[in-house]
Design an enzyme around this catalytic site. Structure first.
Site, short mmCIF file in Angstrom:
data_model
loop_
_atom_site.label_atom_id
_atom_site.label_comp_id
_atom_site.label_asym_id
_atom_site.label_seq_id
_atom_site.Cartn_x
_atom_site.Cartn_y
_atom_site.Cartn_z
N ASP A 67 0.65 -1.01 0.16
CA ASP A 67 -0.03 -0.10 0.11
C ASP A 67 0.86 1.21 0.12
OD1 ASP A 67 0.43 -0.66 2.73
OD2 ASP A 67 -1.01 -0.86 3.53
N ASN A 136 -7.64 -2.85 13.90
CA ASN A 136 -8.99 -2.89 14.12
C ASN A 136 -9.42 -4.46 13.09
OD1 ASN A 136 -7.87 -2.16 11.44
ND2 ASN A 136 -9.53 -0.38 11.60
N HIS A 138 -7.09 -4.94 10.26
CA HIS A 138 -6.94 -4.35 9.07
C HIS A 138 -5.98 -4.99 8.07
CE1 HIS A 138 -5.06 -0.95 9.90
NE2 HIS A 138 -4.03 -0.81 9.41
N GLU A 143 -9.81 -1.65 4.97
CA GLU A 143 -10.58 -1.34 6.71
C GLU A 143 -11.62 -2.38 6.62
OE1 GLU A 143 -9.19 0.14 8.56
OE2 GLU A 143 -7.95 2.45 7.74
C1 GLP Z 1 -0.52 0.09 8.03
C2 GLP Z 1 0.07 -1.11 7.21
C3 GLP Z 1 -0.27 -2.02 7.39
C4 GLP Z 1 -0.12 -2.07 8.90
C5 GLP Z 1 -0.34 -2.08 10.41
C6 GLP Z 1 -0.12 -2.34 11.14
O1 GLP Z 1 -1.63 0.99 8.48
N1 GLP Z 1 -1.21 0.00 6.27
O2 GLP Z 1 0.08 -2.79 6.29
O3 GLP Z 1 0.25 -4.37 8.71
O4 GLP Z 1 -0.32 -0.15 9.62
O5 GLP Z 1 0.67 -0.99 11.24
P1 GLP Z 1 2.24 -1.34 12.77
O6 GLP Z 1 3.14 -2.93 12.66
O7 GLP Z 1 2.45 -0.22 13.20
O8 GLP Z 1 1.23 -1.84 13.92
#
Ligand code: GLP
Length: 248
Positions: A67, A136, A138, A143
């Site tokens: 992404d 959540n 995702h 989402e």
């Molecule tokens: C972000 C990314 C995801 C990631 C998630 C968790 O929003 N787009 O790909 O897995 O959040 O992030 P973190 O590893 O910082 O908790």
């Protein structure tokens, strides 16, 4: 789902890096799907360390990122493109031309999404997709209530996701409202998936995923139940509520 328990974040990072390195060594032409966020940072550090010590080569590997924020230029401090360059690509021997991240500045964002799907297809699909998970549930930036049939698409970020990612920005107003993300269907088409989860903050999400086992669009990570080859590496803290529930 194959679950590997790690002691802590460091152990998780070592185990995840070993998993990826084994795949790269087995298939030097691997199409490797990558993720951003705090969770994979340690894994990338371990991959860099291994590159320096053991010369694992990424010369023929292609990477596809999950992404990117809409409206951030490639060289913006907070773009995922900058994140990947700083945390991995600049430190291993992968040619930058073989690293792919959606262009959040594309004039025609819908065309950018379609092109990204075509690109993945032209590379023969993703062999191994690394994933993190949001609080959540995702995955990528898909989402809650995203259709499991989605391909690469534009999403409006949930306010909880923007709040969670605020730490990387000066203030909440700078966090983009939209992102381009591989869709859930796109993710599920990867031949293999490696999901990393670390910390107490994610314990509820892990519990929901592993205990409830309910495949529903309100919880995007539950889509992974339809995939035949998913490995989860989670540390003790992330698994704390799951084990509590299992033991009671
Ligand atoms: C972000 C990314 C995801 C990631 C998630 C968790 O929003 N787009 O790909 O897995 O959040 O992030 P973190 O590893 O910082 O908790």
């Amino acid at each position: 789902m194959n679950i590997i328990e790690a002691k802590d974040y460091q152990d998780l990072s070592i185990k995840a890096a070993q998993y990826i390195i084994k795949n790269v060594r087995h298939n030097p032409n691997l199409v490797l799907g990558l993720a951003t966020g705090s969770t994979p940072k340690g894994t990338y550090e371990q991959m860099i360390k291994d590159f320096q010590q053991n010369n694992t080569s990424y010369q023929y590997v292609k990477t596809i990122n999950l992404d990117e924020y809409v409206g951030l230029a490639k060289d913006d401090l907070n773009s995922y493109s900058t994140f990947m360059n700083e945390h991995l690509f600049n430190h291993i021997d992968i040619p930058h031309s073989q690293t792919y991240i959606p262009n959040g500045m594309a004039k025609d964002l819908h065309n950018e999404c379609a092109q990204y799907d075509r690109l993945i297809h032209s590379l023969g699909g993703v062999d191994l997709q690394l994933l993190g998970i949001g609080h959540n549930g995702h995955i990528g930036f898909n989402e809650p209530n995203t259709s499991f049939k989605t391909r690469t698409h534009i999403v409006k970020l949930a306010s909880s996701t923007r709040n969670a990612n605020e730490r990387f920005f000066q203030d909440i107003n700078e966090v983009p409202n939209y992102a381009i993300t591989m869709g859930i269907q796109t993710i599920l088409e990867s031949k293999e998936i490696l999901l990393l989860v670390s910390g107490k903050g994610k314990a509820k999400a892990v519990q929901k995923l592993l205990v409830e086992k309910n495949r529903c669009e309100q919880f995007p990570a539950s889509s992974l139940y339809a995939h035949p080859h998913v490995t989860i590496i989670a540390d003790k803290a992330a698994l704390s509520l799951t084990f509590e529930r299992k033991e009671s």
